[in-house]
Scaffold this active site. Structure first.
Site, short mmCIF file in Angstrom:
data_model
loop_
_atom_site.label_atom_id
_atom_site.label_comp_id
_atom_site.label_asym_id
_atom_site.label_seq_id
_atom_site.Cartn_x
_atom_site.Cartn_y
_atom_site.Cartn_z
N ASP A 203 99.53 33.57 67.51
CA ASP A 203 100.68 33.24 68.07
C ASP A 203 100.88 31.48 67.59
O ASP A 203 99.83 31.03 67.41
CB ASP A 203 100.98 33.49 69.32
CG ASP A 203 100.09 32.90 70.50
OD1 ASP A 203 99.81 31.59 70.25
OD2 ASP A 203 99.74 33.48 71.45
N PHE A 204 102.24 30.96 68.06
CA PHE A 204 102.67 29.90 67.61
C PHE A 204 101.69 29.01 68.13
O PHE A 204 101.28 27.74 67.54
CB PHE A 204 104.03 29.64 67.96
CG PHE A 204 104.61 28.38 67.71
CD1 PHE A 204 105.16 28.07 66.17
CD2 PHE A 204 104.88 27.22 68.68
CE1 PHE A 204 105.63 26.93 65.89
CE2 PHE A 204 105.40 26.21 68.29
CZ PHE A 204 105.73 25.87 66.72
#
Length: 277
Positions: A108-109
């Site tokens: 994820d980011f």
């Protein structure tokens, strides 16, 4: 001999087998002028179109399967295009002709660390498939009070909204005060699973880095935002891990070997051998 259509597309580097199955269901693939359906098999002479464009099958005499190790920094997303204009991991990868890089899973980011990319969709599918039980290892900084009872629950299994999840192993790495570092391993790849497991116990993960995927450990010399290509020996070990047969390939030329050696030398100089674990 015939092969499943989704396998042929994956081997041609168009995406993972699961992704190809979805594209076939969406009507994006045709064989010999007819819309393809799941379960179709093809032979070498069949004409395959993807989104109206011919699919070129790899030439066994010249094609080489490839795997990249990428050290993802926080602030990049694992997608090809982002409508918000954020940086993507694919922006930094070398270009391919007639095929594309396929990410093995996602981060994820706000998660950094090891990402694998390959041009072999069959391999990518095997590495991600739950039946292969390929374990991932993460280094996480946890904020909050953690006791032995909590660690036991995380090993035994915790009910999340998408089913029971657990860490195969979890161990203290170090730290002081309210922030402590832990190494955890798990074999599933659900969305934000590591963070959600910790959060189910009332604590927060404020740093998360993947340091291993199966038998691949992120190199200590590989700085964030940089990639390195696996040599044939290391790459074949990944194929063996998930019992996928790699096709016979031409040996690396002297020029290709020199190029890889120069790249490794540059990465080691720039990375400074900083430890990642």
């Amino acid at each position: 001999m015939s092969e499943k259509l989704q396998k042929v597309l994956a081997t041609a580097g168009k995406g993972s087998r699961r992704e190809m199955e979805r594209w076939i269901s969406e009507g994006r693939v045709s064989v010999n002028g007819k819309l393809a359906t799941l379960g179709d098999r093809v032979i070498e002479t069949d004409k395959i179109l993807l989104d109206g464009r011919p699919v070129k099958r790899p030439d066994p005499k010249s094609h080489r399967n490839r795997i990249l190790i990428y050290n993802k920094p926080e602030g990049e997303i694992v997608t090809r295009k982002d409508p918000e204009g954020r940086k993507t991991v694919f922006d930094r990868l070398p270009r391919l002709e007639g095929e594309r890089w396929i990410s093995v899973g996602r981060l994820d980011f706000n998660t950094s660390g090891l990402l694998l990319f390959t041009n072999d969709g069959e391999l990518a599918n095997a590495l991600m498939h739950p039946s292969r039980q390929v374990d991932r290892e993460y280094l996480c900084r946890v904020m909050g009070e953690v006791d032995d009872a909590m660690l036991a629950r995380l090993r035994e299994g915790v009910a999340l909204e998408d089913g029971v999840a657990k860490f195969n192993t979890v161990g203290l790495r170090g730290g002081e005060g309210i922030n402590r570092w832990y190494h955890v391993t798990l074999t599933q790849g659900r969305n934000k699973e590591v963070r959600r497991l910790w959060e189910s116990q009332g604590v927060l993960v404020n740093r998360l880095k993947r340091v291993r995927y199966g038998n691949v450990i992120i190199p200590s010399f590989l700085a964030e935002g940089k990639w390195v290509e696996m040599d044939p020996k290391a790459r074949n070990e990944v194929y063996k891990l998930v019992d996928v047969q790699t096709r016979r390939e031409p040996p690396l030329s002297r020029k290709e070997k020199d190029s890889q050696e120069r790249q490794l030398a540059r990465l080691r100089r720039r990375g400074g051998g900083r430890p990642t674990r």
